[in-house]
Design a protein around this motif. Structure first.
Motif, PDB file in Angstrom:
ATOM      1  N   ASP A  98       0.807  -1.217   0.000  1.00 15.09           N
ATOM      2  CA  ASP A  98       0.000   0.000   0.000  1.00 15.09           C
ATOM      3  C   ASP A  98       0.842   1.270   0.000  1.00 15.09           C
ATOM      4  OD1 ASP A  98       1.050  -0.348   2.493  1.00 15.09           O
ATOM      5  OD2 ASP A  98      -0.803   0.141   3.592  1.00 15.09           O
ATOM      6  N   SER A  99       2.167   1.132  -0.133  1.00 17.29           N
ATOM      7  CA  SER A  99       3.034   2.311  -0.139  1.00 17.29           C
ATOM      8  C   SER A  99       2.784   3.144  -1.397  1.00 17.29           C
ATOM      9  CB  SER A  99       4.497   1.900  -0.062  1.00 17.29           C
ATOM     10  OG  SER A  99       5.344   3.011  -0.252  1.00 17.29           O
ATOM     11  N   SER A 100       2.766   4.450  -1.209  1.00 18.63           N
ATOM     12  CA  SER A 100       2.542   5.341  -2.352  1.00 18.63           C
ATOM     13  C   SER A 100       3.692   5.306  -3.354  1.00 18.63           C
ATOM     14  CB  SER A 100       2.344   6.776  -1.853  1.00 18.63           C
ATOM     15  OG  SER A 100       3.516   7.224  -1.163  1.00 18.63           O
ATOM     16  N   VAL A 101       4.842   4.756  -2.971  1.00 22.60           N
ATOM     17  CA  VAL A 101       5.985   4.740  -3.888  1.00 22.60           C
ATOM     18  C   VAL A 101       5.719   3.866  -5.107  1.00 22.60           C
ATOM     19  CG1 VAL A 101       7.236   2.764  -2.899  1.00 22.60           C
ATOM     20  CG2 VAL A 101       8.509   4.621  -3.941  1.00 22.60           C
ATOM     21  N   HIS A 102       4.808   2.885  -4.962  1.00 18.54           N
ATOM     22  CA  HIS A 102       4.498   2.019  -6.105  1.00 18.54           C
ATOM     23  C   HIS A 102       3.850   2.798  -7.238  1.00 18.54           C
ATOM     24  CE1 HIS A 102       5.637  -1.697  -4.105  1.00 18.54           C
ATOM     25  NE2 HIS A 102       4.943  -1.318  -3.036  1.00 18.54           N
ATOM     26  N   LEU A 103       3.230   3.919  -6.910  1.00 21.54           N
ATOM     27  CA  LEU A 103       2.602   4.727  -7.951  1.00 21.54           C
ATOM     28  C   LEU A 103       3.636   5.418  -8.833  1.00 21.54           C
ATOM     29  CD1 LEU A 103      -0.264   6.390  -5.894  1.00 21.54           C
ATOM     30  CD2 LEU A 103      -0.412   4.391  -7.402  1.00 21.54           C
ATOM     31  N   ALA A 104       4.904   5.414  -8.403  1.00 20.89           N
ATOM     32  CA  ALA A 104       5.955   6.061  -9.191  1.00 20.89           C
ATOM     33  C   ALA A 104       6.402   5.202 -10.364  1.00 20.89           C
ATOM     34  CB  ALA A 104       7.159   6.382  -8.307  1.00 20.89           C
ATOM     35  N   MET A 105       5.899   3.971 -10.433  1.00 24.23           N
ATOM     36  CA  MET A 105       6.230   3.089 -11.553  1.00 24.23           C
ATOM     37  C   MET A 105       4.956   2.809 -12.335  1.00 24.23           C
ATOM     38  SD  MET A 105       9.512   2.502 -11.128  1.00 24.23           S
ATOM     39  CE  MET A 105       9.781   1.128 -12.244  1.00 24.23           C
ATOM     40  N   ASP A 106       4.981   3.088 -13.622  1.00 21.45           N
ATOM     41  CA  ASP A 106       3.815   2.856 -14.481  1.00 21.45           C
ATOM     42  C   ASP A 106       4.258   2.045 -15.696  1.00 21.45           C
ATOM     43  OD1 ASP A 106       1.513   2.814 -15.899  1.00 21.45           O
ATOM     44  OD2 ASP A 106       1.352   4.979 -16.202  1.00 21.45           O
ATOM     45  N   ALA A 107       3.941   0.753 -15.659  1.00 16.66           N
ATOM     46  CA  ALA A 107       4.336  -0.130 -16.767  1.00 16.66           C
ATOM     47  C   ALA A 107       3.595   0.192 -18.057  1.00 16.66           C
ATOM     48  CB  ALA A 107       4.089  -1.584 -16.376  1.00 16.66           C
ATOM     49  N   TYR A 108       2.485   0.942 -17.957  1.00 12.92           N
ATOM     50  CA  TYR A 108       1.675   1.266 -19.136  1.00 12.92           C
ATOM     51  C   TYR A 108       1.924   2.694 -19.613  1.00 12.92           C
ATOM     52  CZ  TYR A 108      -0.874  -2.969 -17.892  1.00 12.92           C
ATOM     53  OH  TYR A 108      -1.213  -4.276 -17.609  1.00 12.92           O
ATOM     54  N   ILE A 109       3.071   3.256 -19.297  1.00 14.13           N
ATOM     55  CA  ILE A 109       3.362   4.646 -19.648  1.00 14.13           C
ATOM     56  C   ILE A 109       3.332   4.863 -21.157  1.00 14.13           C
ATOM     57  CG2 ILE A 109       5.855   4.267 -19.720  1.00 14.13           C
ATOM     58  CD1 ILE A 109       3.985   7.430 -18.551  1.00 14.13           C
ATOM     59  N   ALA A 110       3.576   3.810 -21.944  1.00 11.45           N
ATOM     60  CA  ALA A 110       3.608   3.957 -23.403  1.00 11.45           C
ATOM     61  C   ALA A 110       2.267   4.426 -23.962  1.00 11.45           C
ATOM     62  CB  ALA A 110       4.010   2.632 -24.060  1.00 11.45           C
ATOM     63  N   ARG A 111       1.171   4.218 -23.186  1.00 13.35           N
ATOM     64  CA  ARG A 111      -0.127   4.716 -23.636  1.00 13.35           C
ATOM     65  C   ARG A 111      -0.131   6.231 -23.794  1.00 13.35           C
ATOM     66  NH1 ARG A 111      -3.364   1.122 -19.347  1.00 13.35           N
ATOM     67  NH2 ARG A 111      -3.938  -0.638 -20.667  1.00 13.35           N
ATOM     68  N   ARG A 112       0.678   6.891 -22.988  1.00 15.57           N
ATOM     69  CA  ARG A 112       0.636   8.352 -22.977  1.00 15.57           C
ATOM     70  C   ARG A 112       1.854   8.980 -23.650  1.00 15.57           C
ATOM     71  NH1 ARG A 112      -0.493   9.320 -16.705  1.00 15.57           N
ATOM     72  NH2 ARG A 112       0.478   7.270 -16.499  1.00 15.57           N
ATOM     73  N   LEU A 113       2.620   8.162 -24.341  1.00 11.61           N
ATOM     74  CA  LEU A 113       3.805   8.664 -25.030  1.00 11.61           C
ATOM     75  C   LEU A 113       3.656   8.480 -26.531  1.00 11.61           C
ATOM     76  CD1 LEU A 113       6.610   7.147 -22.764  1.00 11.61           C
ATOM     77  CD2 LEU A 113       5.745   9.483 -22.721  1.00 11.61           C
ATOM     78  N   PRO A 114       4.215   9.396 -27.333  1.00 13.14           N
ATOM     79  CA  PRO A 114       4.268   9.163 -28.789  1.00 13.14           C
ATOM     80  C   PRO A 114       5.144   7.940 -29.060  1.00 13.14           C
ATOM     81  CG  PRO A 114       4.748  11.459 -28.237  1.00 13.14           C
ATOM     82  CD  PRO A 114       4.774  10.703 -26.951  1.00 13.14           C
ATOM     83  N   ASN A 115       4.514   6.859 -29.477  1.00 10.53           N
ATOM     84  CA  ASN A 115       5.232   5.595 -29.514  1.00 10.53           C
ATOM     85  C   ASN A 115       4.705   4.760 -30.665  1.00 10.53           C
ATOM     86  OD1 ASN A 115       6.811   3.407 -28.727  1.00 10.53           O
ATOM     87  ND2 ASN A 115       5.226   2.598 -27.379  1.00 10.53           N
ATOM     88  N   PHE A 116       5.620   4.177 -31.473  1.00  7.41           N
ATOM     89  CA  PHE A 116       5.190   3.362 -32.601  1.00  7.41           C
ATOM     90  C   PHE A 116       5.287   1.877 -32.297  1.00  7.41           C
ATOM     91  CE2 PHE A 116       9.743   3.579 -33.111  1.00  7.41           C
ATOM     92  CZ  PHE A 116      10.092   2.332 -33.589  1.00  7.41           C
ATOM     93  N   MET A 117       5.772   1.509 -31.097  1.00  3.87           N
ATOM     94  CA  MET A 117       5.936   0.112 -30.742  1.00  3.87           C
ATOM     95  C   MET A 117       4.683  -0.405 -30.038  1.00  3.87           C
ATOM     96  SD  MET A 117       8.993  -0.764 -31.729  1.00  3.87           S
ATOM     97  CE  MET A 117       9.447  -2.208 -30.769  1.00  3.87           C
ATOM     98  N   PRO A 118       4.364  -1.691 -30.200  1.00  2.00           N
ATOM     99  CA  PRO A 118       3.248  -2.263 -29.439  1.00  2.00           C
ATOM    100  C   PRO A 118       3.516  -2.164 -27.941  1.00  2.00           C
ATOM    101  CG  PRO A 118       3.991  -3.761 -31.166  1.00  2.00           C
ATOM    102  CD  PRO A 118       4.994  -2.666 -31.089  1.00  2.00           C
ATOM    103  N   ILE A 119       2.447  -2.042 -27.172  1.00  2.00           N
ATOM    104  CA  ILE A 119       2.594  -1.943 -25.715  1.00  2.00           C
ATOM    105  C   ILE A 119       2.816  -3.343 -25.162  1.00  2.00           C
ATOM    106  CG2 ILE A 119       1.418  -1.349 -23.571  1.00  2.00           C
ATOM    107  CD1 ILE A 119       0.016   0.864 -25.050  1.00  2.00           C
ATOM    108  N   ARG A 120       3.978  -3.567 -24.613  1.00  2.00           N
ATOM    109  CA  ARG A 120       4.288  -4.844 -23.975  1.00  2.00           C
ATOM    110  C   ARG A 120       4.753  -4.557 -22.556  1.00  2.00           C
ATOM    111  NH1 ARG A 120       6.601  -6.050 -29.198  1.00  2.00           N
ATOM    112  NH2 ARG A 120       5.367  -7.622 -30.265  1.00  2.00           N
ATOM    113  N   ILE A 121       4.186  -5.264 -21.624  1.00  2.00           N
ATOM    114  CA  ILE A 121       4.497  -5.037 -20.219  1.00  2.00           C
ATOM    115  C   ILE A 121       5.599  -5.993 -19.801  1.00  2.00           C
ATOM    116  CG2 ILE A 121       3.548  -4.899 -17.891  1.00  2.00           C
ATOM    117  CD1 ILE A 121       2.426  -2.940 -20.066  1.00  2.00           C
ATOM    118  N   THR A 122       6.649  -5.477 -19.224  1.00  2.00           N
ATOM    119  CA  THR A 122       7.763  -6.298 -18.761  1.00  2.00           C
ATOM    120  C   THR A 122       7.913  -6.143 -17.256  1.00  2.00           C
ATOM    121  OG1 THR A 122       9.328  -4.496 -19.162  1.00  2.00           O
ATOM    122  CG2 THR A 122       8.989  -6.062 -20.942  1.00  2.00           C
ATOM    123  N   GLU A 123       8.276  -7.226 -16.618  1.00  2.00           N
ATOM    124  CA  GLU A 123       8.461  -7.224 -15.172  1.00  2.00           C
ATOM    125  C   GLU A 123       9.891  -6.805 -14.831  1.00  2.00           C
ATOM    126  OE1 GLU A 123       6.204  -7.753 -12.859  1.00  2.00           O
ATOM    127  OE2 GLU A 123       4.604  -8.133 -14.314  1.00  2.00           O
TER     128      GLU A 123
END
Length: 683
Positions: free
Chosen positions: A265-290
């Motif tokens: 429940d720590s707020s620090v986890h909100l500092a990582m967004d694996a889906y950031i590519a949705r909001r970036l100019p990006n030509f690559m498919p969105i793939r989530i990596t651990e």
């Protein structure tokens, strides 16, 4: 969300920022629809929609957010504990290594949201905070995290500049898409190093516990060390390189402590967004990596610094044979491949801006080529040609040979740091070029009449240098085929047959040239080593011809077609216009050779493997002074070769009479066990 990561104030979004949330409107509208019902606007059919999917537009559904993916908005000024700050800094190293491992910036570095909010955490733009929590001081964000993020982006900037020199290939070797996010291209690295020092001073002067101070400072020092390595002029600062790599690895060892998990429940986890590519100019498919586990992070970073130290040893060794040996051993030991950044850096350091090794003119390559191959100084060679040449020699011949050597040697040494498939393709093309050089040298020598035995020995040895290198590249191409698992089962006996023929010619070539080489030279020592080493490989290859012969089940016509395709690099029509390039790719001689081998009842595969094992063991126990820093790696390669022979010895028949009893399915080619030779499952 701001996407600008420089120091300027955040600019207004074009078109304004007074957008309305319409998600609820779409949800309400969809409630009246039946399952599988589709709403289409005028002029847009279902075929149009399916075509968009067929084309594969990667951003087609990038805006779709599932319920479990929803998260509160990120506030970069949310107070954090020192342990949470360390967690963020650790993830910054992990994301950097993931980028170097081949992921995109939007899958790695840019998933840390702080890199997009640097203007929002600039202390110069923030009013003083009242009622600050002593356990969560704001300066941990505005000073410590900000400096670390600036250092991270600047490290990526230095790496991106090197990677974009076209030594390695975008998308094939690395991912260069920046998504319109600044990597601080216009910010001076000295300023960022100053900010890292300032952040360390703040930490050391704070009221945090000693353990917290050490943890934060270690991470800040490590970032500063990496930044210093990236900006270092390696050709002038090898000592500094070794210092920084030693310091960096010591810091990593200090940070290898049990990972204290951050509460979910720590707020620090909100500092990582694996889906950031949705909001970036990006030509690559969105793939989530651990993100890898913390231990794996430190292992990757330690290997990163270790290879940097190896680069220092190469820079300090302006020798063709050492650079070649270092590259060969990395392939033959099947080591984890160096990252694209290091491979590009090595190619730049070897030859850049018309200088070799950063210091010498390209003619240095010609001098090193002859001296390190046959132990004869280049001036002695030119004098021998002058003494024995015609009265009016063609002045251009020496220039032709020198130009060919330089044109061959630069990409050849660089090729050791290509990716494996590209390197093999390069060597296939290079084989013809080496033989053309041999042909030029041989015809030039034939026009000379040596006045004495010493001059005759030099002239006889000169063309053999090109032949030695050509045979070596033939061997590398064939072995790379096994390492990359290119051969079908029925191709393996033919591959080992042609490899054995190449090795026979290579050994004979070394025996021809050795009498002309000074016994006290490094070239004599290396040629003697190679003669024994190649003899062991030749024994293994010959035995494997017999063991794998049962794989051949196709018609001769099918085998011939496969051979022409697989060995087109030695079947090039241009070879016919030159001196015969032995061993000739004469497939018609293979059946008779195989019959003769299989009818030899005295031939013992297991004893052959044992003899090769003894040679490899003996060589591994001898000092490998000629390869300097890579002595340990060469010994390990020889021990691996001996182990491969031992496994084959214990699982193969003592006589070819027993060959029908061998289950060929027990032969397994596993590159991680040995890159070229099989192991026997029962062994």
């Amino acid at each position: 969300m701001p996407m600008h990561s420089g120091f300027e104030d955040y600019l207004d979004i074009p078109g304004g920022d007074d957008f309305a949330e319409v998600t609820d409107l779409f949800v309400a509208g969809a409630q009246d629809m039946e399952p599988e019902e589709v709403l289409l606007m005028d002029g847009f059919t279902l075929m149009d929609a399916m075509s968009a999917f067929e084309i594969g537009e990667p951003r087609l559904d990038s805006g779709m957010i599932l319920e479990e993916q929803r998260r509160p908005p990120f506030d970069p000024l949310t107070p954090l504990l020192p342990e949470e700050v360390c967690w963020i800094l650790d993830r910054s190293f992990a994301c950097e290594m993931e980028w170097h491992a081949g992921k995109t910036l939007s899958q790695s570095v840019f998933t840390i949201l702080f890199v997009h909010h640097l203007p929002d955490i600039n202390p110069e733009y923030l009013p003083p905070e009242e009622d600050e929590d002593p356990a969560r001081p704001r300066w941990l964000i505005t000073v410590v995290i900000r400096a670390a993020m600036l250092g991270l982006l600047k490290c990526c900037d230095f790496a991106w500049r090197e990677l974009s020199k076209n030594r390695v290939h975008d998308i094939e070797d690395w991912q260069g898409e920046k998504c319109d996010v600044s990597l601080l291209e216009g910010v001076n690295s000295d300023l960022i190093m100053h900010l890292l020092d300032t952040a360390s001073d703040w930490v050391q002067q704070s009221d945090l516990s000693d353990a917290q101070i050490d943890a934060l400072c270690d991470r800040l020092y490590l970032r500063k060390t990496l930044l210093a390595l990236y900006k270092l002029d390696l050709l002038k600062g090898v000592d500094q390189l070794w210092y920084h790599t030693t310091v960096g690895r010591e810091l990593i060892d200090r940070m290898r402590t049990p990972d204290n998990p951050i509460p979910p429940d720590s707020s620090v986890h909100l500092a990582m967004d694996a889906y950031i590519a949705r909001r970036l100019p990006n030509f690559m498919p969105i793939r989530i990596t651990e993100i890898p586990p913390l231990g794996q992070i430190w292992d990757s970073l330690d290997a990163f610094l270790e290879f940097w130290a190896e680069i220092g040893h190469l820079v300090a060794s302006p020798s063709l044979s050492l650079w070649k040996t270092a590259g060969q051993l990395r392939y033959s030991l099947h080591k984890r491949p160096a990252c694209a950044f290091h491979r590009s850096l090595l190619q730049t350091l070897f030859f850049d801006k018309e200088l070799v090794f950063g210091t010498y003119r390209p003619t240095r390559l010609v001098e090193q080529f002859f001296y390190e191959t046959i132990g004869i100084p280049y001036p002695a060679i030119t004098q021998a040609f002058k003494r024995s040449g015609p009265a009016n020699p063609p002045a251009s011949m020496q220039d032709v040979v020198e130009r060919r050597i330089i044109r061959l040697m630069v990409p050849h040494i660089r090729s050791y740091w290509y990716n494996p498939p590209r390197r093999r393709r390069h060597l296939m093309k290079e084989v013809l070029q080496w033989h053309m050089l041999y042909d030029v040298m041989l015809k030039d020598v034939e026009t000379h009449e040596p006045p004495d035995a010493e001059t005759a020995a030099i002239l006889r040895a000169v063309p053999l240098t090109a032949r030695i290198w050509r045979l070596e590249q033939c061997r590398e191409v064939i072995l790379a085929g096994f390492q990359q698992e290119l051969y079908a089962p029925e191709e393996r006996p033919i591959a080992y047959w042609y490899l054995a023929r190449v090795l026979d010619q290579h050994i004979a070539c070394i025996e021809d040239v050795l009498p002309s080489v000074a016994r006290d030279s490094g070239a004599y020592s290396e040629l003697s080593f190679q003669a024994d080493h190649l003899a062991a490989l030749q024994m293994i290859s010959t035995a494997l011809i017999a063991l794998t012969s049962m794989y051949i089940t196709s018609t001769w016509k099918r085998i011939s077609i496969n051979f022409k395709r697989r060995y087109k690099w030695v079947l090039d029509p241009e070879f016919k216009t030159l001196t015969p390039a032995h061993p000739l790719p004469d497939l018609l001689s293979f059946p008779s050779m195989l019959d003769e081998l299989l009818q030899d009842t005295l031939y013992s595969p297991s004893r052959t493997f044992e003899l090769a094992e003894n040679i490899a063991h003996r060589l591994s126990e001898s000092p490998q002074e000629a390869v300097s820093h890579w002595d340990r790696d060469r010994r390990q390669y020889l021990r691996n070769l001996a182990d491969a022979c031992d496994r084959l010895k214990r699982g193969t028949p003592d006589s070819l009479i027993e060959l029908p009893n061998l289950n060929v399915k027990t032969l397994k080619w596993i590159p991680d066990v040995h890159p070229w030779f099989p192991t026997v499952a029962s062994a």
